[in-house]
Design an enzyme around this catalytic site. Structure first.
Site, PDB file in Angstrom:
ATOM      1  N   CYS A 143       0.846  -1.196   0.000  1.00  0.00           N
ATOM      2  CA  CYS A 143       0.000   0.000   0.000  1.00  0.00           C
ATOM      3  C   CYS A 143       0.884   1.250   0.000  1.00  0.00           C
ATOM      4  O   CYS A 143       1.651   1.467   0.949  1.00  0.00           O
ATOM      5  CB  CYS A 143      -0.923   0.009   1.217  1.00  0.00           C
ATOM      6  SG  CYS A 143      -1.979   1.474   1.325  1.00  0.00           S
ATOM      7  N   VAL A 144       0.770   2.056  -1.044  1.00  0.00           N
ATOM      8  CA  VAL A 144       1.613   3.250  -1.143  1.00  0.00           C
ATOM      9  C   VAL A 144       1.229   4.296  -0.116  1.00  0.00           C
ATOM     10  O   VAL A 144       2.069   5.122   0.286  1.00  0.00           O
ATOM     11  CB  VAL A 144       1.527   3.855  -2.561  1.00  0.00           C
ATOM     12  CG1 VAL A 144       2.066   2.892  -3.588  1.00  0.00           C
ATOM     13  CG2 VAL A 144       0.098   4.270  -2.903  1.00  0.00           C
TER      14      VAL A 144
END
Length: 337
Positions: A143-144
């Site tokens: 997850c950025v």
């Protein structure tokens, strides 16, 4: 990428432009970086300031609103920090045997194989995260927004994070709508008479000309609340679908990574069925020598699905607890065998 290289080629030269483009791609796309986290913080803090200055301080003055706003934004940031800093379930040579015992191979999606990085058997449901260069148990995705991998030991916190963000934008949208509606009611704005006449010869009011006078009146007096509310409503719709998607995954004990794997299995099964349909019914084996009476339903059964309650319990209480739930964001393990 070619366009970026062409733009840089003139001042830097093609070789240097290619090297710079590769470095930028590696830094932004193929390695952990705080860009997504910075965007998240700017959105939340910017949204908080816009809400306080443009909505709460103007239209919602009570202590109850102040407390609700503080609690909502604090919950959103707190859950974000937790997901950023928790161990997703990193597998090392030291704890590999524990994860092998906890996650059995189903021999459909997962078969026994060796992790080339660690030089040991890769536990089922694990995956080597190419972004963080770590093997993670029950790998879901990277997850950025939190700059961390989502895996066995922080999926619970990720679900809480999604729920908190969904509540945040829902709260802001509802508060903006309520602030505008209440102020319009208190002003008796529907009966304010404006210059000009409608096509029917009536003096213009918000009530009889909502799409022109009403729109301009609302945008002039409540522009900040409307823009912020609409923005959060759009984000909220996306977050609700994303939260519902991950709740469904948790309820069926499937990860995002496994969703793609199951798509491949389904395609393979359909191809095999179509191939077998061409074989004579009296032939006991198909062209590959496999038995003709294959139980496809058994093959397609998710062997990790133990019922909704048990599935949620596995997400909430992972089978392999870590010594400490906290971990430096994206700290890397030794990759050499």
């Amino acid at each position: 990428r070619r366009a970026r290289v062409s733009a840089l080629a003139l001042p830097l030269g093609r070789a240097r432009a290619n090297a710079l483009a590769r470095r930028c791609q590696d830094a932004l796309c193929d390695a952990p970086n705080p860009f997504g986290q910075a965007v998240y913080v700017l959105l939340v803090l910017g949204g908080h300031k816009s809400f306080i200055d443009g909505v709460q301080s103007v239209h919602l003055h009570s202590l109850a609103w102040a407390r609700a706003t503080s609690g909502t934004f604090t919950l959103a940031l707190a859950t974000w920090i937790v997901v950023c800093c928790t161990d997703p379930g990193v597998i090392t040579r030291e704890n590999n045997d524990v994860y092998l015992a906890a996650y059995e191979y189903d021999d459909v999606v997962y078969h026994r194989k060796e992790c080339r990085t660690l030089g040991v058997a890769a536990p089922a449901r694990s995956k080597f995260c190419t972004t963080t260069k770590r093997r993670v148990a029950r790998f879901d995705h990277f997850c950025v927004w939190v700059n961390n991998t989502i895996g066995a030991n922080n999926t619970r916190w990720f679900l809480l994070f999604l729920a908190a963000q969904t509540w945040l934008v829902t709260y802001v949208t509802g508060a903006c709508a309520y602030a505008v509606w209440r102020d319009l009611r208190d002003r008796d704005a529907w009966n304010i008479v404006f210059e000009g006449y409608t096509k029917r010869g009536e003096r213009r009011t918000i009530g009889n000309d909502p799409f022109d006078i009403g729109r301009r009146f609302i945008m002039y007096h409540y522009g900040a609340a409307v823009l912020l509310g609409v923005f959060c409503a759009v984000i909220g719709v996306g977050l609700m679908f994303f939260l519902a998607y991950h709740i469904r995954l948790a309820a069926t004990n499937v990860t995002t990574n496994e969703e793609f794997k199951w798509d491949v299995v389904r395609d393979s099964v359909e191809m095999t069925k179509n191939s077998k349909a061409k074989v004579d019914d009296t032939d006991a084996n198909d062209n590959d020598g496999a038995p003709a009476d294959i139980d496809w339903d058994e093959i397609m059964k998710n062997k990790y699905d133990r019922g909704i309650l048990n599935n949620f319990l596995e997400v909430t209480f992972p089978p392999v607890p870590t010594p400490s739930m906290w971990r430096l964001p994206c700290a890397r393990e030794t990759s050499a065998p």
